[in-house]
Motif scaffolding. Structure first.
Motif, PDB file in Angstrom:
ATOM      1  N   PRO A  21       0.830  -1.205   0.000  1.00 28.74           N
ATOM      2  CA  PRO A  21       0.000   0.000   0.000  1.00 28.74           C
ATOM      3  C   PRO A  21       0.866   1.257   0.000  1.00 28.74           C
ATOM      4  N   THR A  22       0.391   2.301  -0.638  1.00 27.89           N
ATOM      5  CA  THR A  22       1.106   3.577  -0.669  1.00 27.89           C
ATOM      6  C   THR A  22       0.511   4.512   0.378  1.00 27.89           C
ATOM      7  N   SER A  24      -1.014   7.115  -0.243  1.00 23.66           N
ATOM      8  CA  SER A  24      -2.289   7.626  -0.742  1.00 23.66           C
ATOM      9  C   SER A  24      -3.401   6.583  -0.682  1.00 23.66           C
ATOM     10  N   GLY A  25      -3.072   5.349  -0.243  1.00 22.23           N
ATOM     11  CA  GLY A  25      -4.084   4.314  -0.094  1.00 22.23           C
ATOM     12  C   GLY A  25      -4.240   3.393  -1.289  1.00 22.23           C
ATOM     13  N   THR A  26      -3.428   3.565  -2.314  1.00 22.16           N
ATOM     14  CA  THR A  26      -3.479   2.669  -3.468  1.00 22.16           C
ATOM     15  C   THR A  26      -2.423   1.583  -3.315  1.00 22.16           C
ATOM     16  N   LEU A  27      -2.472   0.587  -4.180  1.00 26.82           N
ATOM     17  CA  LEU A  27      -1.440  -0.450  -4.190  1.00 26.82           C
ATOM     18  C   LEU A  27      -0.405  -0.121  -5.250  1.00 26.82           C
ATOM     19  N   GLN A  28       0.830  -0.480  -4.961  1.00 29.08           N
ATOM     20  CA  GLN A  28       1.922  -0.215  -5.885  1.00 29.08           C
ATOM     21  C   GLN A  28       2.870  -1.409  -5.897  1.00 29.08           C
ATOM     22  N   GLU A 163       7.538   6.000   0.933  1.00 33.02           N
ATOM     23  CA  GLU A 163       6.923   4.788   0.392  1.00 33.02           C
ATOM     24  C   GLU A 163       7.856   3.604   0.644  1.00 33.02           C
TER      25      GLU A 163
END
Length: 187
Positions: A21-22, A24-28, A163
């Protein structure tokens, strides 16, 4: 792999990467690489860090592995008997194995540690030997060196924007002096 997440994990593992998770709440997807001290995202000292505690490394990394094998080009069928008369020994050995392998090896680890680790091969979806060799060399660069793990307590305004996978330089008196860089591995 039998479900979507297993397939994603298998494909990412083939690139020496994982999902995280980043901020910002997204996956990377993050590729697991050795720290690069020439381009750190930040430098922290004892003035910035409230507490720094060493954590024991996982048994796979202590001592470091002396070799890492990566399996690529999976063969769907394996044959160990009933060869045609013209089959060479090399060809027989090739079709008897379900995978082709590339290896990263450091014999200095064997002379430094009495019982160096020898993990099982990493199975991947890679098909080309040179690409598989690049991946196993990257893994060896990270895991083939004795590394330390630390838990840091820092103000959120300093650490909250990093991150996973970024390189930072850490210096904490009496515990760590990381001029070679450290990798952010969690929050």
């Amino acid at each position: 792999p039998t479900d979507a997440m297993s397939v994603v994990d298998y494909l990412l593992k083939s690139l020496n990467a994982w999902l995280t998770p980043t901020t910002s709440g997204t996956l990377q997807a993050v590729v697991f690489r050795a720290p690069n001290p020439l381009v750190p995202s930040a430098t922290y000292t004892g003035r910035d860090i409230a507490a720094c505690n060493a954590r024991p490394p996982p048994s796979l990394l202590n001592p470091p592995p002396y070799r890492i094998r990566l399996a690529y080009k999976r063969r769907g069928t394996v044959q160990t008997t009933s060869f045609a008369g013209a089959a060479t020994e090399d060809r027989k050995q090739f079709v008897a194995e379900p995978w082709s392998y590339v290896t990263w090896i450091d014999t200095n680890i064997l002379t430094t540690y009495r019982t160096a680790n020898d993990p099982p091969p990493v199975e991947t979806a890679l098909l080309i030997a040179s690409e598989a060799q690049n991946v196993v060399d990257e893994i060896g660069e990270v895991l083939g060196v004795r590394r330390s793990l630390y838990d840091l307590e820092m103000p959120i305004y300093l650490s909250g924007f990093h991150e996973v996978g970024e390189t930072v330089i850490i210096s904490y008196p009496g515990v760590i002096d990381s001029e070679t860089g450290a990798i952010v591995t969690g929050k």
